[in-house]
Design a protein around this motif. Structure first.
Motif, short mmCIF file in Angstrom:
data_model
loop_
_atom_site.label_atom_id
_atom_site.label_comp_id
_atom_site.label_asym_id
_atom_site.label_seq_id
_atom_site.Cartn_x
_atom_site.Cartn_y
_atom_site.Cartn_z
N GLU A 159 0.85 -1.19 0.00
CA GLU A 159 0.00 0.00 0.00
C GLU A 159 0.88 1.24 0.00
O GLU A 159 1.81 1.35 0.79
CB GLU A 159 -0.90 0.00 1.24
CG GLU A 159 -1.86 -1.18 1.24
CD GLU A 159 -3.00 -1.02 2.24
OE1 GLU A 159 -3.11 0.05 2.86
OE2 GLU A 159 -3.77 -1.98 2.39
N PHE A 197 0.91 4.94 0.97
CA PHE A 197 0.05 5.74 1.82
C PHE A 197 0.72 7.04 2.24
O PHE A 197 1.93 7.20 2.12
CB PHE A 197 -0.39 4.94 3.05
CG PHE A 197 0.73 4.57 3.98
CD1 PHE A 197 1.47 3.41 3.77
CD2 PHE A 197 1.05 5.37 5.06
CE1 PHE A 197 2.51 3.07 4.63
CE2 PHE A 197 2.09 5.03 5.93
CZ PHE A 197 2.81 3.88 5.70
N PRO A 209 2.24 9.16 4.87
CA PRO A 209 2.77 8.89 6.21
C PRO A 209 2.57 10.07 7.16
O PRO A 209 2.60 11.23 6.73
CB PRO A 209 4.26 8.65 5.95
CG PRO A 209 4.57 9.46 4.74
CD PRO A 209 3.32 9.49 3.90
N ALA A 210 2.37 9.74 8.43
CA ALA A 210 2.31 10.78 9.47
C ALA A 210 3.74 11.15 9.81
O ALA A 210 4.47 10.35 10.37
CB ALA A 210 1.59 10.24 10.70
N LEU A 211 4.15 12.34 9.47
CA LEU A 211 5.55 12.72 9.68
C LEU A 211 5.71 13.78 10.77
O LEU A 211 6.70 13.81 11.46
CB LEU A 211 6.16 13.24 8.38
CG LEU A 211 6.17 12.23 7.23
CD1 LEU A 211 6.77 12.85 6.00
CD2 LEU A 211 6.95 10.98 7.62
N MET A 257 4.16 16.24 14.12
CA MET A 257 3.36 16.05 15.31
C MET A 257 1.90 16.43 15.07
O MET A 257 0.99 15.84 15.62
CB MET A 257 3.90 16.92 16.44
CG MET A 257 5.29 16.51 16.84
SD MET A 257 5.32 16.02 18.55
CE MET A 257 6.96 15.37 18.70
N LEU A 309 6.71 16.17 -0.53
CA LEU A 309 7.29 14.86 -0.23
C LEU A 309 7.03 13.91 -1.39
O LEU A 309 5.92 13.85 -1.92
CB LEU A 309 6.57 14.34 1.01
CG LEU A 309 7.16 13.17 1.74
CD1 LEU A 309 8.48 13.57 2.40
CD2 LEU A 309 6.17 12.72 2.82
N ASP A 310 8.07 13.16 -1.78
CA ASP A 310 7.90 12.10 -2.78
C ASP A 310 7.44 10.83 -2.08
O ASP A 310 8.05 10.42 -1.10
CB ASP A 310 9.25 11.80 -3.46
CG ASP A 310 9.74 12.98 -4.30
OD1 ASP A 310 8.92 13.85 -4.63
OD2 ASP A 310 10.95 13.00 -4.61
N LEU A 311 6.40 10.21 -2.57
CA LEU A 311 6.02 8.89 -2.06
C LEU A 311 6.59 7.85 -3.02
O LEU A 311 6.28 7.87 -4.21
CB LEU A 311 4.50 8.76 -1.97
CG LEU A 311 3.81 9.72 -1.00
CD1 LEU A 311 2.32 9.36 -0.87
CD2 LEU A 311 4.46 9.71 0.37
N VAL A 326 -4.00 11.78 6.69
CA VAL A 326 -2.80 11.02 7.02
C VAL A 326 -3.14 9.56 7.29
O VAL A 326 -4.13 9.26 7.93
CB VAL A 326 -2.13 11.66 8.25
CG1 VAL A 326 -1.19 10.69 8.93
CG2 VAL A 326 -1.38 12.89 7.84
N GLY A 327 -2.32 8.68 6.79
CA GLY A 327 -2.52 7.25 6.99
C GLY A 327 -3.30 6.60 5.86
O GLY A 327 -3.33 5.38 5.77
N THR A 383 -4.40 5.26 2.20
CA THR A 383 -3.73 4.66 1.06
C THR A 383 -4.16 5.37 -0.22
O THR A 383 -5.35 5.60 -0.43
CB THR A 383 -4.12 3.17 1.00
OG1 THR A 383 -3.69 2.57 2.22
CG2 THR A 383 -3.47 2.46 -0.17
#
Ligand SMILES: Cc1ncc(C[n+]2csc(CCOP(=O)(O)OP(=O)(O)O)c2C)c(N)n1
Ligand SMILES: [Mg+2]
Lengths: 82, 324
Positions: A3, A5, A7-9, A11, A45-47, A68-69, A71
């Motif tokens: 998957e 998705f 990401p939670a990066l 806080m 951000l690159d996924l 966030v989280g 997919t």
């Protein structure tokens, strides 16, 4: 099936915006390939794919907000279906 | 966690590794409010130290504390639930990843202030000393905390009062993106500590039996009234400083070298297989049971309730002043 998705990066990061797809459904994908670019409140951000295979459906479109989280697509191994 | 035999040391290291790698993925999925610091690679420091302590000895730790807390005997269920900030967590969902602890079980907490665990543990050692108990207190600090005043003030105090105190540097060689060698004058932590007048050692923090041995000897001295010991345990952190970090301050080759050639779990596994203290079948069933235990912890955390609103002010004060 991997998957891809958001990401939670950070806080306090709740959503990201999908900026651009670099791979389309059915495209072959290698580990390390950039699949999509997203924008968070701090950065873009690159996924990337962690495994190789074929890209599945786009579950979001450019400019969509993605929680966030969630997919955004999958990388299918040979023989896998979505 | 009862460390009854050599296999139990390996099992606990496997629990920590699987816990961390699982929690890391859940954090990226947004399940862990506030995030977490992954301790993968540092298991032997935690298990080596805890396996040499008595159950009622005290520890105080740092922002990177899952491994210390699990090794101290806390269950994956109560720690995973705390990461999810659920009511069933060890801190009732108030603490999250950085504030695990339970005074009654000799865990005086993790915290977000570099070096604070050393001061807290030194205070606990002072209490043990005052009461005349036959226990020790262990303060953990990272290599970054080697250059914090509080660390050395506390160590000095422990020396002059001969406190039953052990300072353990969980030296993973980086403070966020800063390499320890670049910011540590003299570049020899044990030599620096020995200037304070106590037994001080630089040891292999990826060798669980070496860590256990040095801790056990330090504990013996402390309980005999001979005062504190300084242990700098060299290890390595495999992942980013915090989950989600995409750092570029070290090479992939460096990380791979530690993972492939110096891994504390691989090294101890090979040792136990070679001595015959463990069979391949033992190892296989151990891995399966660890996997099931961590899966169950995730299910427990997922299905646990949020703290109830009516408990909002619980634990805010001691209750001794008459407030609820
Ligand atoms: C007093 C203080 N200064 C700075 C920080 C910011 N900070 C958080 S973790 C960290 C690095 C700590 O490195 P180290 O002590 O080596 O522990 P590690 O993260 O490697 O476990 C820093 C500088 C802090 N939390 N507290
Ligand atoms: Mg460090």
């Amino acid at each position: 099936m991997e998957e891809v998705f958001v990401p939670a990066l950070g806080m306090a990061m709740d959503n990201a915006v999908l900026l651009e797809w670099l791979k389309n459904p059915g495209d072959p994908v290698a580990a390390g390939d950039v699949i999509a670019v997203i924008e968070t409140d701090k950065t873009t951000l690159d996924l990337t794919a962690e495994t190789g295979g074929v890209l599945g459906k786009h579950r979001y479109q450019p400019n969509d907000e993605v929680p966030v989280g969630n997919t955004i697509s999958v990388v299918l191994a040979p023989g896998e279906v979505e | 966690m009862a460390y009854t035999d050599l296999q139990s040391l390996l099992r606990e290291m496997l629990v920590i590794r699987e816990f961390e790698e699982t929690a890391d993925k859940l954090t990226l999925r947004g399940k862990v409010p506030g995030g977490m610091h992954n301790s993968s690679g540092q298991e032997a420091v935690a298990v080596g130290v805890m396996s040499a302590l008595a159950a009622d000895d005290v520890i105080a730790t740092t922002h990177r504390s899952h491994h210390h807390t699990l090794a101290k005997g806390f269950t994956p269920n109560e720690i995973m639930a705390e990461l999810f900030t659920k009511a069933t967590g060890v801190s009732k969902g108030r603490g999250a990843s950085m504030h695990l602890g339970d005074f009654k079980r000799g865990h005086f907490g993790g915290n977000g202030i570099v070096g604070a665990g050393v001061g807290i543990a030194m205070g606990a050692a002072m209490g043990i000393h005052q009461r005349g108990d036959k226990n020790v207190s262990v303060g953990f600090v990272g290599d970054g905390g080697l250059n914090t005043g509080r660390t050395w003030e506390s160590l000095n105090m422990a020396v002059i009062y001969k406190l039953p105190f052990i300072l353990v540097v969980d030296n993973n060689q980086y403070a966020v993106e800063t390499f320890v060698g670049r910011v540590t004058g003299g570049n020899d932590p044990a030599k620096r500590a020995s200037g304070f007048g106590l037994p001080s050692f630089n040891i292999d923090g990826n060798d669980v039996l070496e860590v256990q041995k040095y801790t056990a000897e330090a504990r013996e001295r402390a309980v005999a009234g001979e005062g504190p010991t300084f242990i700098n345990a060299l290890t390595y952190r495999y992942n980013g400083h915090n989950v989600g970090e995409r750092g570029q301050y070290r090479t992939q080759e460096e990380i791979a070298d530690w993972r492939e050639h110096k891994d504390p779990i691989d090294r101890f596994t090979a040792y136990l297989l070679s001595t015959g203290d463990m069979s391949q079948a033992d190892l296989d069933s151990m891995k399966a049971s660890v996997h099931a235990e961590i899966e169950a912890a995730v299910a427990f955390a997922e299905s646990s309730p949020e703290p109830d609103l009516s408990t909002l002010t619980d634990g805010v004060d001691s209750g001794l002043l008459g407030a609820k």
